[in-house]
Design a protein around this motif. Structure first.
Motif, PDB file in Angstrom:
ATOM      1  N   ASN A   1       2.451  -3.761 -12.522  1.00 33.43           N
ATOM      2  CA  ASN A   1       2.268  -2.783 -13.591  1.00 33.43           C
ATOM      3  C   ASN A   1       0.876  -2.171 -13.632  1.00 33.43           C
ATOM      4  O   ASN A   1       0.679  -1.150 -14.268  1.00 33.43           O
ATOM      5  CB  ASN A   1       2.568  -3.426 -14.941  1.00 33.43           C
ATOM      6  N   GLY A   2      -0.049  -2.846 -12.990  1.00 30.88           N
ATOM      7  CA  GLY A   2      -1.408  -2.316 -13.031  1.00 30.88           C
ATOM      8  C   GLY A   2      -1.847  -1.674 -11.742  1.00 30.88           C
ATOM      9  O   GLY A   2      -2.676  -0.779 -11.746  1.00 30.88           O
ATOM     10  N   VAL A   3      -1.298  -2.130 -10.622  1.00 33.31           N
ATOM     11  CA  VAL A   3      -1.805  -1.656  -9.343  1.00 33.31           C
ATOM     12  C   VAL A   3      -0.753  -0.835  -8.606  1.00 33.31           C
ATOM     13  O   VAL A   3      -0.956   0.341  -8.305  1.00 33.31           O
ATOM     14  CB  VAL A   3      -2.266  -2.847  -8.463  1.00 33.31           C
ATOM     15  N   LEU A   4       0.417  -1.449  -8.358  1.00 33.46           N
ATOM     16  CA  LEU A   4       1.393  -0.787  -7.494  1.00 33.46           C
ATOM     17  C   LEU A   4       2.070   0.378  -8.206  1.00 33.46           C
ATOM     18  O   LEU A   4       2.201   1.461  -7.677  1.00 33.46           O
ATOM     19  CB  LEU A   4       2.442  -1.798  -7.026  1.00 33.46           C
ATOM     20  N   TRP A   5       2.492   0.171  -9.406  1.00 34.08           N
ATOM     21  CA  TRP A   5       3.280   1.191 -10.108  1.00 34.08           C
ATOM     22  C   TRP A   5       2.712   1.288 -11.530  1.00 34.08           C
ATOM     23  O   TRP A   5       3.348   0.877 -12.485  1.00 34.08           O
ATOM     24  CB  TRP A   5       4.757   0.773 -10.128  1.00 34.08           C
ATOM     25  N   PRO A   6       1.502   1.804 -11.662  1.00 29.92           N
ATOM     26  CA  PRO A   6       0.800   1.702 -12.943  1.00 29.92           C
ATOM     27  C   PRO A   6       1.604   2.290 -14.099  1.00 29.92           C
ATOM     28  O   PRO A   6       2.323   3.272 -13.938  1.00 29.92           O
ATOM     29  CB  PRO A   6      -0.479   2.511 -12.714  1.00 29.92           C
ATOM     30  N   ILE A   7       1.491   1.643 -15.220  1.00 28.33           N
ATOM     31  CA  ILE A   7       2.232   2.061 -16.407  1.00 28.33           C
ATOM     32  C   ILE A   7       1.734   3.410 -16.866  1.00 28.33           C
ATOM     33  O   ILE A   7       0.534   3.677 -16.938  1.00 28.33           O
ATOM     34  CB  ILE A   7       2.057   1.001 -17.517  1.00 28.33           C
ATOM     35  N   HIS A   8       2.686   4.309 -17.143  1.00 24.72           N
ATOM     36  CA  HIS A   8       2.298   5.655 -17.540  1.00 24.72           C
ATOM     37  C   HIS A   8       2.553   5.928 -19.007  1.00 24.72           C
ATOM     38  O   HIS A   8       2.067   6.897 -19.562  1.00 24.72           O
ATOM     39  CB  HIS A   8       3.054   6.684 -16.696  1.00 24.72           C
TER      40      HIS A   8
ATOM     41  N   PRO B   1      10.465   8.391 -15.492  1.00 20.51           N
ATOM     42  CA  PRO B   1      10.207   7.456 -16.587  1.00 20.51           C
ATOM     43  C   PRO B   1      11.219   6.316 -16.642  1.00 20.51           C
ATOM     44  O   PRO B   1      10.868   5.179 -16.935  1.00 20.51           O
ATOM     45  CB  PRO B   1      10.273   8.331 -17.836  1.00 20.51           C
ATOM     46  N   ARG B   2      12.489   6.644 -16.333  1.00 20.33           N
ATOM     47  CA  ARG B   2      13.497   5.590 -16.439  1.00 20.33           C
ATOM     48  C   ARG B   2      13.234   4.484 -15.425  1.00 20.33           C
ATOM     49  O   ARG B   2      13.327   3.309 -15.724  1.00 20.33           O
ATOM     50  CB  ARG B   2      14.879   6.182 -16.254  1.00 20.33           C
ATOM     51  N   LEU B   3      12.890   4.896 -14.218  1.00 23.64           N
ATOM     52  CA  LEU B   3      12.588   3.919 -13.180  1.00 23.64           C
ATOM     53  C   LEU B   3      11.384   3.073 -13.611  1.00 23.64           C
ATOM     54  O   LEU B   3      11.363   1.845 -13.475  1.00 23.64           O
ATOM     55  CB  LEU B   3      12.269   4.637 -11.866  1.00 23.64           C
TER      56      LEU B   3
ATOM     57  N   SER C   1       0.835  -1.197   0.000  1.00 23.96           N
ATOM     58  CA  SER C   1       0.000   0.000   0.000  1.00 23.96           C
ATOM     59  C   SER C   1       0.872   1.250   0.000  1.00 23.96           C
ATOM     60  O   SER C   1       0.542   2.246  -0.648  1.00 23.96           O
ATOM     61  CB  SER C   1      -0.935  -0.024   1.202  1.00 23.96           C
ATOM     62  N   ALA C   2       2.028   1.175   0.688  1.00 20.22           N
ATOM     63  CA  ALA C   2       2.932   2.320   0.704  1.00 20.22           C
ATOM     64  C   ALA C   2       3.525   2.550  -0.681  1.00 20.22           C
ATOM     65  O   ALA C   2       3.651   3.677  -1.160  1.00 20.22           O
ATOM     66  CB  ALA C   2       4.040   2.084   1.725  1.00 20.22           C
ATOM     67  N   ILE C   3       3.871   1.432  -1.362  1.00 20.74           N
ATOM     68  CA  ILE C   3       4.432   1.548  -2.717  1.00 20.74           C
ATOM     69  C   ILE C   3       3.402   2.192  -3.636  1.00 20.74           C
ATOM     70  O   ILE C   3       3.708   3.088  -4.421  1.00 20.74           O
ATOM     71  CB  ILE C   3       4.848   0.164  -3.231  1.00 20.74           C
ATOM     72  N   GLN C   4       2.159   1.726  -3.488  1.00 23.10           N
ATOM     73  CA  GLN C   4       1.090   2.249  -4.329  1.00 23.10           C
ATOM     74  C   GLN C   4       0.900   3.746  -4.096  1.00 23.10           C
ATOM     75  O   GLN C   4       0.725   4.523  -5.032  1.00 23.10           O
ATOM     76  CB  GLN C   4      -0.196   1.498  -4.029  1.00 23.10           C
ATOM     77  N   ALA C   5       0.992   4.130  -2.824  1.00 25.27           N
ATOM     78  CA  ALA C   5       0.815   5.538  -2.502  1.00 25.27           C
ATOM     79  C   ALA C   5       1.951   6.358  -3.097  1.00 25.27           C
ATOM     80  O   ALA C   5       1.737   7.456  -3.634  1.00 25.27           O
ATOM     81  CB  ALA C   5       0.762   5.718  -0.989  1.00 25.27           C
ATOM     82  N   ALA C   6       3.186   5.813  -3.049  1.00 22.63           N
ATOM     83  CA  ALA C   6       4.338   6.545  -3.566  1.00 22.63           C
ATOM     84  C   ALA C   6       4.249   6.729  -5.071  1.00 22.63           C
ATOM     85  O   ALA C   6       4.731   7.718  -5.626  1.00 22.63           O
ATOM     86  CB  ALA C   6       5.622   5.799  -3.197  1.00 22.63           C
ATOM     87  N   SER C   7       3.616   5.734  -5.736  1.00 18.20           N
ATOM     88  CA  SER C   7       3.579   5.783  -7.199  1.00 18.20           C
ATOM     89  C   SER C   7       2.826   6.999  -7.706  1.00 18.20           C
ATOM     90  O   SER C   7       3.042   7.457  -8.827  1.00 18.20           O
ATOM     91  CB  SER C   7       2.913   4.518  -7.751  1.00 18.20           C
ATOM     92  N   LEU C   8       1.931   7.570  -6.866  1.00 25.17           N
ATOM     93  CA  LEU C   8       1.094   8.668  -7.322  1.00 25.17           C
ATOM     94  C   LEU C   8       1.903   9.923  -7.600  1.00 25.17           C
ATOM     95  O   LEU C   8       1.620  10.670  -8.514  1.00 25.17           O
ATOM     96  CB  LEU C   8      -0.006   8.956  -6.297  1.00 25.17           C
TER      97      LEU C   8
END
Lengths: 520, 235, 709
Positions: C261-268, C203-205, C191-198
């Protein structure tokens, strides 16, 4: 000629071998163990004609003659006395003898030592027990056995994962003759093909026995209805040799005339078949109409659409006025011209060429080792033509060239047929001026002496060699007809190997093979 | 080459009703006809024993006659008839739905090739059997008529029985050619199992060696029940 | 949570109980506990999916962070799929295991089975990186034990090692995906990772995370380029584990891809989605080509699993691309397609693998060239396999049709994407998916025709025996679920909708499934045109949305882009078939029906040699795709007798898998060569090593002197 050297060689090495001169051939009598050596010495320069059985007068048994002939040379029959019914095979030296030996084994129960595939050939094993040997018995002694349902036997030689056999026939396709093919495959391509012939074996050679010559001709022409004239001519020539009666020159010339007529008709029939197999229905139908045209011409002029009953011992059964002959030549000319028009157009038809070029290739080596005859052999570069090599009937009075192709593929066979139609028409055009009106059409023939003779004819599909022996009453005692079908079908499986299934009917059509001719 | 255009440029090749009405000897060879004569030697002339002399009339058994012309050539008085209405029905034709469509399966039961080629010629433009709705089918399952040629050899007998069994009812069997009717010249052969009617029931017989295409076509139209409609003199 | 706890308790109890009960009861006890556990699992998943998801904070690792377990929507969906597979597999196992009891101790089998199920479920439920990696390892090892259960066969062990190796290699790559995430969010908690992704946009990461996670989890899912372990592992595993392997364990890889790729760090970036689409289509094509030409039943099904994973990846890629390109509706549709395909594949593939197991039990052979004619000997297996085969060939009224149809439809929506390169990739993969669907039908016609129709090609298949009640029930249940999923897709879509909305970043159920033909949603003319046709029938009877898929292009000039109703289609099919049956019945009333042997060209009895083989059936495809499948012409050896008589024509077909041939064999060769070079400088002489140490010291010192300042 080399045959003299050969004879001298043989006699030098084996002084005990008896050599006799028969009517028009040389008889060399050997014991079975010498046979391979003699045959091996002959294979290069001589042509193998076939194995002809003959009654041994001394001990009421059958002996075999291995018949060879040379270009412009004599005929030689190597007589093998096989009283113990066992002869070493020569198929390893002379692959052309393969099917002939298998046939002899089935019909005469002669065992060919060393032959790997004896049995179940002419007489199918599910109807005839092995060892029936019908040609050694009276016909009332021969009975087929009752058949119980069993799986069709199929030879398998392809060892590949998932390989299977595609059986075709005996009843297949529209008006195809009955024969069976076992095509071994892994799916798309024919890896190996086996033929199972003799579904329509009628035992012509058996029913010829004891017949009087005039009826024998009727039987011979029904061996293969499409080359009937050539078949009856071969038998008639053999019998005429036995009777030692010369045929009148006019009859000789007209025999050539009708033989060539039949060649043109038969070739047009094969061309129509090729066109049909490639799916070009317009030219196929035009070709077929041309064939019908010629059938009608022969119906009007010869009294039979397939020239049955035209040959007669000593000549021909009919005669024609000069005008009639000219009319036939003229009608023939029209047909030949039209067929040429079609085949010329086909040479520029890509969809036609794509299906024939490099398809069904039979190279020269295979053609020679199988001893091929006729247009099929000449399309593979083997220049073999009895009309030029042995000059029977009136061919010595006529000049003609022999067309030969080199590629051995379907298109080469197609071109060969077209060129032979031209060649035959050229021969026919030479005949009317040579005809002398006054000579009789047939001479009376009476056979009084026993003996064996060979009749040979280059039929439309290849050499027919007819070996006949007669008894003292002038009746046929033994006969053997080596047909072009027997020789050319043998090589057919080699031509379809590695080609796809859709090429199979096309390759079959380009060979122009008749099953009746093979099965007899 | 435009084959379609080439085909159109060719003149009509199909026989006209007139040509069918009075066929030339090229279309049919004809056959010996019953003759009033007395000749004791006549019976021996015939190689297939088709001639029978009964009360000064020489009758011909057409199921045996192979049209070898021996009787004709050797006995000047022997009659010879033209025409081709040779078919002989042994059982009634097919029901009415078959008037316009007939599927034919040909079985070669030891044919020399001539009968078969005459059947094959039916498909040529000259006879054009398709105009009557007749066509050849490779599968007996689709066939209405079995055309059997040849003397029925021992080896092919089983296949012939199989094919007969595979044809659905209603079906008719047509025996074509003298060999199929009596064995013809091969009747004496040990490898021949007998004429067709000894193996499967025959409904229509067409004698001749070979019967000309017109005779076979005539037989087909008899089976279809349409012959009377066509302007042809009854045989 | 209750359901999960019951599952855990039951499974652990099963592991203990099997050591207590007598020998004959082992499989039955394990099976019973397994089915109860599966039911508990289904209960837990449905509760989390539709009512309330749960989270459970486990203990805190000092310096690392909180360990969490929970069942959010995505996990619940996968747990549900897993439960649906576990249940029939449990019924199936006792009879299947009977043939193994003489060689192996089935108690260990039960332990492996239950610990594998626990590990799989925990992998779905782990909600932090550390516990995820931990249970992932446990899962890898227990699945290796499962595949290698019949360890007396040397080959099985070999294939098991390859699978374990592939899994571990994938693990290392996955690690490369997790580490940047942990670094960026300073946490191991999902959940913390997901929050950070916002608010973290580098882009490189994003590329590193996406590539590592996609290709790392791709190993487990059997995606390009590392799928060659899958067709090796399947034939080795017992049928039960094959079903789990394809129906569940492959899903773990897909789960990982979606989770990161879909939830924690969604593709941008849309291009990242395109990579997934491209890889997915290549996977699908390679998979189906091999499936079509393979003749070993299980290996063929394994190749088909690869194909299905490819299709799922294509759908996911499309969803991610649409999402990144801000088309949430389309992303939602593609997401639905992906989830539906995951569900379908798990069901029909486990059905097919269980069927393969039944064939193995009944006929004792899995080589299609040796089978045949089993339809008469094993009618029930034939019937359910027909359902499975129809489902996997995407034929209505079965479930495969809907997901593949949605995938192709969503790919065709590429017109909305602006860049031509996107459109080209979408169009190409659309073409590949269509080709794949066609080849899949060919492949499964081959499977069904060669195995169940015709005559038996071997003694064993001629004397095959039908399986017992357990396997029959298991396969029947799966077939029925496949049918239900195919007939009532709008309800399933409704259930999947919230999850897909989360993946797609928007989108609503109404975008695809209008509530019957309401005039509010449809152009008036359309709705009025459909009404008289009976489209409103059942409106007041049926709960939920309509029975029609209907997608309208957004915007003012709204028009229907695609529409279909599998439910009405199924009704029409039943009606037509019923009508046809009645017609035949009526027409046949007065007619005699004659049964006859098939026409065989005049031959009374053809031997089995004349039967079309599976090899022959797929040979045209081998010829067409020779460049991929078999680039070298098979060598032909001819044997002669006396130089003329052919006695044998032998063809040895040597095949190597395209990925092995192009990637792994060269790679392993290179590794061996490099180690050879390295081995040459390792002499074991102390003075040489001193020289090495001295040289290294020199290099380091000079570097630090010149480079660092």
């Amino acid at each position: 000629m080399n045959y003299e050297n050969w004879l001298k060689n043989i006699l030098d090495r084996h002084s005990a071998i008896p050599v006799t001169i028969e009517r028009d051939w040389i008889r060399v009598t050997v014991s079975p163990n010498l046979l391979p050596e003699l045959v091996g010495a002959l294979t290069h320069d001589w042509i193998f004609a076939g194995i002809v059985p003959e009654n041994d007068p001394g001990i009421q048994a059958v002996r075999l003659l291995y018949v060879f002939y040379a270009q412009h040379g004599p005929w030689v029959g190597i007589e093998v006395s096989n009283h113990d019914q066992s002869v070493p095979t020569v198929s390893a030296l002379l692959f052309a003898a393969d099917w002939q030996e298998r046939e002899m084994e089935d019909l005469f129960d002669v065992h060919f030592e060393g032959h790997p595939q004896l049995g179940d050939f002419v007489l199918h094993d599910d109807h005839w027990p092995e060892g029936t040997a019908p040609m050694r018995r009276h016909s009332w002694e021969i009975h087929p056995k009752a058949t119980e349902p069993q799986d069709l036997s199929m030879p398998r030689i392809v060892e590949a994962p998932g390989s299977f056999v595609m059986p075709v026939g005996p009843v297949y396709s529209g008006t195809a003759e009955s024969i069976q093919f076992h095509l071994e495959t892994v799916g798309e391509e024919i890896v190996f093909a086996h033929i199972r012939p003799f579904y329509k074996y009628r035992a012509v050679e058996k029913i010829l026995e004891g017949q009087e010559p005039s009826v024998a001709l009727l039987i011979a022409e029904r061996i293969d209805g499409l080359t009937a004239f050539a078949h009856s001519l071969a038998l008639a020539q053999a019998l005429e040799t036995l009777a030692d009666t010369p045929v009148p020159p006019r009859a000789k010339l007209l025999r050539v005339f009708w033989a060539e007529f039949e060649r043109i008709r038969s070739h047009i029939h094969v061309l129509a078949g090729i066109l049909e197999s490639t799916g070009l229905s317009v030219p196929a139908n035009l070709m077929q109409a041309l064939e019908e045209n010629l059938l009608q011409v022969s119906g009007v002029s010869a009294g039979h659409r397939y020239l049955f009953g035209l040959n007669k011992l000593g000549g021909l059964s009919r005669d024609w006025s000069h005008a009639e002959i000219q009319t036939i030549v003229h009608q023939l000319g029209t047909v030949v011209q039209q067929s040429q028009r079609i085949s010329d157009a086909l040479a520029f038809d890509n969809s036609f060429l794509d299906r024939l070029e490099s398809v069904g290739v039979l190279n020269r080596d295979l053609a020679i080792s199988h001893g091929l005859v006729g247009p099929v052999a000449r399309a593979s570069g083997v220049n073999r033509d009895l009309r030029a090599w042995q000059e029977y009937a009136a061919y010595d009075q006529i000049t003609f060239g022999i067309p030969v192709q080199s590629e051995g593929d379907g298109y080469a066979r197609f071109r060969q047929l077209c060129q032979e139609i031209d060649q035959s028409y050229g021969i026919i055009q030479q005949i009317p001026p040579l005809l002398s009106p006054e000579t009789p059409m047939a001479s009376g023939v009476r056979i009084t002496e026993t003996g064996t003779a060979f009749g040979y004819v280059e039929s439309p599909s290849g050499a027919i060699i007819c070996g006949v022996s007669v008894n003292g009453q002038g009746m046929i005692e033994r006969s053997r007809v080596v047909t072009p079908g027997l020789v050319n079908w043998h090589a057919f499986p080699q031509a379809v190997r590695h080609f796809a299934f859709q090429d199979f009917p096309i390759i079959l059509a380009t060979f122009g093979l008749s099953v009746a001719d093979l099965d007899r | 080459m435009l084959w379609f255009r080439e085909g159109l440029y060719q003149s009509l090749k199909t026989l006209t009703p007139q040509e069918e009405f009075s066929p030339s000897p090229g279309l049919t060879p004809g056959r010996p006809a019953p003759t009033a004569m007395e000749d004791a030697a006549l019976g021996a002339i015939c190689p297939t024993h088709a001639l029978q002399e009964q009360e000064r009339l020489v009758e011909i058994d057409y199921a045996r006659c192979i049209q070898c012309h021996f009787c004709h050539q050797r006995t000047p008085g022997m009659n010879w008839e033209a025409g081709y209405h040779w078919a002989e029905m042994k059982s009634p034709g097919l029901p009415a739905p078959f008037r316009h469509s007939l599927q034919v399966r040909v079985i070669d039961a030891g044919d020399c090739g001539a009968c078969l080629n005459e059947i094959h010629q039916l498909a040529s433009p000259v006879y054009s059997l398709h105009r009557f709705g007749i066509s050849f089918t490779p599968a007996p399952r689709d066939a209405d008529v079995l055309m059997v040629t040849g003397p029925v050899t021992v080896s092919i007998k089983e296949a012939l029985e199989e094919a007969f069994g595979a044809v659905p009812e209603p079906k008719r069997v047509m025996a074509i050619g003298t060999c199929a009717l009596s064995g013809g010249i091969f009747a004496s052969s040990f490898a021949v199992a007998g004429p067709v009617d000894q193996v499967i029931p025959v409904d229509i017989e067409i004698p001749g060696c070979p019967p000309p295409p017109l005779a076979i076509l005539d037989g087909c139209r008899l089976i279809m029940g349409v012959r009377s409609k066509y302007p042809i003199k009854e045989g | 949570m209750v359901g999960f706890l019951i599952f855990l308790v039951l499974s652990i109890m099963a592991c203990v109980l099997v050591f207590v009960v007598p020998n004959g009861w082992v499989t039955h006890v394990s099976s019973m506990m397994g089915s109860l556990a599966a039911i508990a699992l289904l209960y837990s998943a449905i509760a989390s999916l539709f009512f309330r998801s749960w989270f459970l904070n486990l203990w805190r690792l000092r310096g690392w962070g909180q360990l969490v377990m929970g069942e959010p929507h995505l996990s619940a969906f996968f747990v549900m799929v897993t439960g649906l597979v576990f249940l029939p597999v449990s019924w199936y196992s006792p009879e299947y295991l009977r043939r193994l009891q003489h060689h192996y101790n089935l108690r260990y089998f039960a332990v492996i089975y239950h610990s594998l199920t626990i590990a799989i479920i925990l992998t779905f439920l782990a909600q932090d990186v550390v516990s995820f990696l931990l249970v992932w390892e446990i899962m890898s090892i227990s699945s290796y034990l499962a595949v290698n259960f019949e360890h007396l066969d040397e080959r099985h062990t070999h294939e098991g090692y390859i699978m374990l190796g592939a899994s571990e290699a994938g693990f290392l790559v996955i690690l490369g995906g997790w580490l940047p995430l942990i670094a960026a969010s300073h946490s191991i908690d999902f959940s913390a990772i997901q929050a950070a992704s916002l608010h973290y946009l580098a882009p490189r990461l994003g590329w590193v995370v996406m590539l590592c996670s996609f290709f790392g989890f791709g190993v487990k899912a059997g995606l390009f380029p590392s799928m060659s372990w899958l067709p090796r592992a399947h034939p080795a595993a017992p049928a039960i584990f094959s079903a789990l392997l394809s129906g569940v364990i492959l899903n773990l890889g897909i789960y990982g891809i979606i989770e990161i790729n879909g939830v924690l760090w969604p593709i941008h970036q849309p291009s990242q989605g395109l990579v997934i689409i491209a890889v997915g289509s290549v996977t699908a094509l390679i998979g189906i080509l091999y499936a079509t030409t393979e003749n070993h039943l299980k290996r063929m099904l394994a190749h088909s699993s690869i194909e299905n994973m490819g299709l799922i990846a294509v759908a996911l890629g499309a969803a991610f691309t649409f999402r990144a390109a801000h088309f949430p509706d389309l992303a939602w549709i593609a997401g639905i397609a992906a989830l539906y395909q995951i569900l379908n594949h798990s069901l029909y593939k486990s059905l097919l693998f269980l069927g393969a197991g039944a064939i193995d039990l009944g006929a004792g052979d899995l080589e299609m060239d040796h089978l045949g004619g089993l339809g008469r000997r094993m009618p029930w297996t034939a019937l359910v396999m027909l359902a499975g085969v129809m489902a996997i060939s995407a034929l209505p009224p079965f479930n495969g049709f809907i997901s593949e149809w949605l995938i192709i439809q969503s790919l065709l929506r590429s017109v909305v994407l602006k860049l031509p390169i996107y459109q080209v990739i979408f169009a190409l993969s659309g073409v590949i998916v269509a080709l794949t669907a066609g080849l899949a039908a060919t492949a499964f016609i081959k499977l069904y025709g060669m195995v169940f129709l015709g005559r038996g090609r071997s003694h064993a298949s001629q004397n095959a025996k039908e399986v017992g009640l357990g396997p029959k029930g298991a396969m029947g249940a799966l077939a029925v679920i496949c049918l239900i999923l195919g007939v009532t897709p709008t309800y399933i879509v409704r259930a999947l909708s919230p999850l897909a909305a989360k993946l797609g970043g928007g989108g609503t159920l109404r975008g695809l499934v209008p509530s019957f033909f309401s005039p509010q949603q449809l152009p008036l003319a359309l709705s009025q045109a459909f009404k008289p046709l009976g489209a409103e029938t059942g409106r007041h009877l049926l709960p939920g949305p309509g029975l029609v898929f209907l997608y309208q292009s957004p915007g003012p000039s709204s028009h229907v882009v695609f529409a279909s109703s599998p439910s009405y289609l199924a009704i029409a099919m039943v009606a037509f078939l019923g009508l046809l049956y009645l017609m035949v019945k009526v027409l046949k009333r007065h007619r005699k029906v004659v049964h006859n042997e098939p026409w065989q060209g005049g031959v009374r009895q053809l031997p089995v040699d004349a039967h079309y083989t599976a090899t022959g059936f797929s040979n045209p495809i081998v010829v067409t795709f020779r460049a991929i499948l078999r680039p070298s012409q098979p060598a032909e050896q001819e044997k002669f007798l006396a130089s003329h008589f052919h006695t044998a024509v032998r063809r040895d077909v040597r095949e190597s898998y395209v990925m092995d041939r192009l990637v792994f064999y060269p790679a392993s060769k290179a590794v061996v060569r490099i180690s050879g070079v390295l081995a040459r400088i390792h002499h074991g002489k102390i003075n040489v090593y001193i020289v090495y140490a001295f040289v290294t010291l020199l290099v380091v010192v000079s570097l630090s002197l010149w480079v660092l300042p």
